[in-house]
Each structure stands twice: as structure tokens, then as C-alpha cells.
Motif scaffolding. Structure first.
Motif, short mmCIF file in Angstrom:
data_model
loop_
_atom_site.label_atom_id
_atom_site.label_comp_id
_atom_site.label_asym_id
_atom_site.label_seq_id
_atom_site.Cartn_x
_atom_site.Cartn_y
_atom_site.Cartn_z
N UNK A 18 -53.18 142.21 50.56
CA UNK A 18 -52.64 142.60 49.13
C UNK A 18 -52.44 141.59 48.43
N UNK A 19 -51.77 140.48 48.93
CA UNK A 19 -51.54 139.32 47.90
C UNK A 19 -52.70 138.56 47.56
N UNK A 20 -53.65 138.46 48.44
CA UNK A 20 -54.95 137.92 48.31
C UNK A 20 -55.85 138.47 47.08
N UNK A 24 -56.53 137.87 42.87
CA UNK A 24 -57.91 137.53 42.24
C UNK A 24 -58.06 138.10 40.88
N UNK A 25 -57.08 139.03 40.68
CA UNK A 25 -56.80 139.54 39.09
C UNK A 25 -55.69 138.90 38.42
N UNK A 26 -55.04 137.96 38.85
CA UNK A 26 -54.01 136.92 38.44
C UNK A 26 -52.61 137.51 38.59
#
Length: 131
Positions: A18-20, A24-26
Motif C-alpha cells: 500500500x505504501x508503494x 505513486x500518487x505522491x
């Protein structure tokens, strides 16, 4: 691996994934990851202490690692708290002017200089003068 170990590893993998995806969206949760790992290690070390009834070398190592990870991740929590506080204060500044205008308008509409008895006396005097 026990059920609790599988649950821990599963939770850790979900959190990392989830962190990765969020990065991706900042949205970066790297600081909170260390906090979560530290809390998990601290809990695991304390559970091992309770299982054995005494402090073993492995439980001491887990608790020390948990504390070091936990204190390392506190910077992210402090940043999160400061950011939340600033958002709250900014919101209060924005809504404070609107609330003051409403309060001033309400105070202007209420005239406390005359009591109920004064207006009743004026009404009686007005009625008596008509006769």
C-alpha cells in the motif's frame, strides 16, 4: 510459522504494498512504516517475555530493536501532528471571521438597554394617554 507470524508478515506485506502504491500518487508513508515495524517488534518481544515468564536474550533484542525503530519513526508522527495542528488552526482563522460577524449581528439585534418591564410601562402609558 505460527498464525500470529503469518498474520504479522501478511500485514507487513500489505502495508509495504500500500505504501508503494500510494507513493505513486505522491503520498509517502515511509516514516510511518518504521513506526509500525517498531511497534510490532516491541509487541513481539513483550509477548515472548510473557510466554517464558522471564526476559530471554531474544525478547530483549526484540524489545530493544522495537524501541529503536519506534523512536526512529516518531519524526513522521510528529510531522503528521504538526501538519494536522496547522490545518486546524488555519481552518479556525478562516471560520473565526464568519462567526464573529454572526455574533455581532445577533448582539446588535438584541437590545438589552430596556428590560421587559420598561416596555410594559411604556405600553400602559401609551394606552392611558389615548383616553
Amino acid at each position: 510459522m505460527k498464525i500470529t507470524g503469518k498474520v504479522f508478515v501478511g500485514f507487513l506485506l500489505i502495508f509495504i504494498g500500500a505504501s508503494m502504491l500510494l507513493s505513486l500518487i505522491g503520498i509517502h508513508l515511509g516514516g510511518l512504516l518504521g513506526l509500525a515495524i517498531g511497534a510490532a517488534l516491541l509487541y513481539w518481544g513483550y509477548c515472548r517475555y510473557q510466554e517464558h515468564g522471564r526476559w530471554s536474550l531474544s525478547s530483549i533484542i526484540l524489545v530493544v530493536l522495537g524501541i529503536s525503530f519506534l523512536f526512529g519513526g516518531i519524526g513522521g508522527v510528529i510531522s503528521l501532528l504538526i501538519g494536522g495542528f496547522l490545518v486546524y488552526v488555519g481552518y479556525q482563522f478562516m471560520t473565526k471571521n464568519d462567526m464573529n460577524k454572526d455574533e455581532e449581528a445577533e448582539e446588535e439585534s438584541l437590545d438589552y438597554s430596556k428590560s421587559t418591564y420598561d416596555s410594559l410601562d411604556e405600553e400602559i402609558d401609551r394606552l392611558l394617554e389615548k383616553k
